[in-house]
Scaffold this motif. Sequence first.
Motif, PDB file in Angstrom:
ATOM      1  N   VAL A   1       0.850  -1.184   0.000  1.00 23.88           N
ATOM      2  CA  VAL A   1       0.000   0.000   0.000  1.00 23.88           C
ATOM      3  C   VAL A   1       0.889   1.238   0.000  1.00 23.88           C
ATOM      4  O   VAL A   1       1.871   1.304   0.747  1.00 23.88           O
ATOM      5  N   ASN A   2       0.546   2.212  -0.840  1.00 23.01           N
ATOM      6  CA  ASN A   2       1.370   3.426  -0.842  1.00 23.01           C
ATOM      7  C   ASN A   2       1.363   4.090   0.536  1.00 23.01           C
ATOM      8  O   ASN A   2       0.349   4.099   1.240  1.00 23.01           O
ATOM      9  N   LYS A   3       2.511   4.621   0.927  1.00 22.28           N
ATOM     10  CA  LYS A   3       2.610   5.340   2.183  1.00 22.28           C
ATOM     11  C   LYS A   3       1.798   6.630   2.088  1.00 22.28           C
ATOM     12  O   LYS A   3       1.521   7.127   0.986  1.00 22.28           O
ATOM     13  N   PRO A   4       1.400   7.197   3.224  1.00 24.41           N
ATOM     14  CA  PRO A   4       0.761   8.519   3.171  1.00 24.41           C
ATOM     15  C   PRO A   4       1.627   9.489   2.380  1.00 24.41           C
ATOM     16  O   PRO A   4       2.859   9.491   2.515  1.00 24.41           O
ATOM     17  N   SER A   5       0.995  10.294   1.559  1.00 24.74           N
ATOM     18  CA  SER A   5       1.728  11.135   0.610  1.00 24.74           C
ATOM     19  C   SER A   5       2.777  11.996   1.291  1.00 24.74           C
ATOM     20  O   SER A   5       3.896  12.166   0.771  1.00 24.74           O
ATOM     21  N   TRP A   6       2.445  12.550   2.462  1.00 23.32           N
ATOM     22  CA  TRP A   6       3.388  13.453   3.130  1.00 23.32           C
ATOM     23  C   TRP A   6       4.625  12.717   3.635  1.00 23.32           C
ATOM     24  O   TRP A   6       5.680  13.323   3.797  1.00 23.32           O
ATOM     25  N   HIS A   7       4.534  11.395   3.855  1.00 22.97           N
ATOM     26  CA  HIS A   7       5.710  10.628   4.265  1.00 22.97           C
ATOM     27  C   HIS A   7       6.727  10.513   3.136  1.00 22.97           C
ATOM     28  O   HIS A   7       7.904  10.216   3.386  1.00 22.97           O
ATOM     29  N   LEU A   8       6.279  10.728   1.918  1.00 25.49           N
ATOM     30  CA  LEU A   8       7.185  10.704   0.762  1.00 25.49           C
ATOM     31  C   LEU A   8       7.470  12.110   0.244  1.00 25.49           C
ATOM     32  O   LEU A   8       7.957  12.276  -0.868  1.00 25.49           O
ATOM     33  N   GLY A   9       7.160  13.101   1.053  1.00 31.66           N
ATOM     34  CA  GLY A   9       7.491  14.474   0.697  1.00 31.66           C
ATOM     35  C   GLY A   9       6.553  15.131  -0.282  1.00 31.66           C
ATOM     36  O   GLY A   9       6.887  16.162  -0.869  1.00 31.66           O
ATOM     37  N   VAL A  10       5.361  14.565  -0.468  1.00 32.82           N
ATOM     38  CA  VAL A  10       4.385  15.111  -1.419  1.00 32.82           C
ATOM     39  C   VAL A  10       3.275  15.805  -0.635  1.00 32.82           C
ATOM     40  O   VAL A  10       2.570  15.173   0.164  1.00 32.82           O
ATOM     41  N   GLU A  11       3.125  17.105  -0.843  1.00 30.57           N
ATOM     42  CA  GLU A  11       2.030  17.881  -0.266  1.00 30.57           C
ATOM     43  C   GLU A  11       1.151  18.335  -1.434  1.00 30.57           C
ATOM     44  O   GLU A  11       1.400  19.352  -2.059  1.00 30.57           O
ATOM     45  N   PRO A  12       0.120  17.558  -1.773  1.00 26.63           N
ATOM     46  CA  PRO A  12      -0.599  17.772  -3.029  1.00 26.63           C
ATOM     47  C   PRO A  12      -1.446  19.042  -3.053  1.00 26.63           C
ATOM     48  O   PRO A  12      -2.042  19.435  -2.051  1.00 26.63           O
ATOM     49  N   ASP A  13      -1.452  19.673  -4.215  1.00 26.58           N
ATOM     50  CA  ASP A  13      -2.365  20.775  -4.505  1.00 26.58           C
ATOM     51  C   ASP A  13      -3.373  20.386  -5.577  1.00 26.58           C
ATOM     52  O   ASP A  13      -4.459  20.953  -5.641  1.00 26.58           O
ATOM     53  N   GLU A  14      -2.996  19.432  -6.422  1.00 24.69           N
ATOM     54  CA  GLU A  14      -3.850  18.938  -7.505  1.00 24.69           C
ATOM     55  C   GLU A  14      -3.868  17.417  -7.444  1.00 24.69           C
ATOM     56  O   GLU A  14      -2.888  16.792  -6.981  1.00 24.69           O
ATOM     57  N   PRO A  15      -4.934  16.777  -7.912  1.00 26.99           N
ATOM     58  CA  PRO A  15      -4.991  15.313  -7.888  1.00 26.99           C
ATOM     59  C   PRO A  15      -3.796  14.650  -8.568  1.00 26.99           C
ATOM     60  O   PRO A  15      -3.321  13.597  -8.117  1.00 26.99           O
ATOM     61  N   GLU A  16      -3.282  15.266  -9.629  1.00 21.82           N
ATOM     62  CA  GLU A  16      -2.160  14.675 -10.355  1.00 21.82           C
ATOM     63  C   GLU A  16      -0.895  14.602  -9.515  1.00 21.82           C
ATOM     64  O   GLU A  16       0.016  13.825  -9.822  1.00 21.82           O
ATOM     65  N   ASP A  17      -0.838  15.383  -8.431  1.00 28.26           N
ATOM     66  CA  ASP A  17       0.346  15.359  -7.570  1.00 28.26           C
ATOM     67  C   ASP A  17       0.529  14.008  -6.891  1.00 28.26           C
ATOM     68  O   ASP A  17       1.646  13.667  -6.477  1.00 28.26           O
ATOM     69  N   PHE A  18      -0.543  13.240  -6.756  1.00 27.98           N
ATOM     70  CA  PHE A  18      -0.438  11.916  -6.139  1.00 27.98           C
ATOM     71  C   PHE A  18       0.309  10.920  -7.028  1.00 27.98           C
ATOM     72  O   PHE A  18       0.732   9.861  -6.553  1.00 27.98           O
ATOM     73  N   GLN A  19       0.434  11.232  -8.298  1.00 28.96           N
ATOM     74  CA  GLN A  19       1.082  10.284  -9.212  1.00 28.96           C
ATOM     75  C   GLN A  19       2.495   9.943  -8.770  1.00 28.96           C
ATOM     76  O   GLN A  19       2.934   8.795  -8.926  1.00 28.96           O
TER      77      GLN A  19
END
Length: 288
Positions: A42-60
């Motif tokens: 399962v993917n880690k929470p986005s912020w644990h990988l340094g991603v703070e999304p502003d748009e849905p595409e940021d999760f890619q």
Amino acid sequence: MSEPDLDTPVLDDHLHLDPRHGQGIDAVNEFVRLGGTHLLVVNKPSWHLGVEPDEPEDFQAVFEETIDAVDDATDVLPGRAWPVLGVHPGLISRLVDERGFSPEEARELMAGGIEVASEYVADGRALALKSGRPHYDVTDAVWEASNAVTRTAFERAAEVGCAVQLHTEATEDLTDLAETAEAVGLDPGRVVKHYAAGRLEGVVPSVMSDRDRLERAVESGEPFLMETDFVDDPEKPGMVLGPKTVPRRVRWLLEEGYDEAVRRAHVETPAAVYGIDTEATLADPETR
């Protein structure tokens, strides 16, 4: 040295791999050495990988990193690994409490992330979706927004024909979410609560693999899965369970004579929930 062959598929239904910060493939090798064969990563929470999304595409970026880790894991597993992609429900608190989003704006962004994850499933690059709601107290508006995101995950899963793993509050009754799934055309038998206790009403429990919970799951006679929720974080080495745990618990269950329950958890339930064949993918590498 490897442990003696368990002569059964051994699936950890929910763990995380973080080659950048954690053990990564070393954790997979530990799992294999003890007799493990299959993983749902399962993917880690986005912020644990340094991603703070502003748009849905940021999760890619999060999803692609997870898929890369899964590919590497499959290379060393006797069976294979599959990705489970989605948006951790705890993100809503970061968005609302720390970044100034309204609950409605957070819902829209997180639901968009689920849409992006579902495209990976539709393309055959992921097996299932991840969603849910916070396991801690939140405002009514945040709770409603979280349930709306979960409903989106159910809708998309029904459209692309996959299962959904849920992160929720500690409970043994999720009939409310089972009803939501049914309302949008998703079989509740394809909805899984991760970090579950031994019994659960409404959806399928993915049981944390301590002995007390597993004994309750075995005695229930109901479908269940086994997991560790291994977080692969060097700063939290004692958090939840390690990658050796599921194969060790399978060995214990077999020693106790629970062969039928082992088959239920590692062959029958994975087939019913996810449509995967853990026996075929173990016996014939070409089916992986």
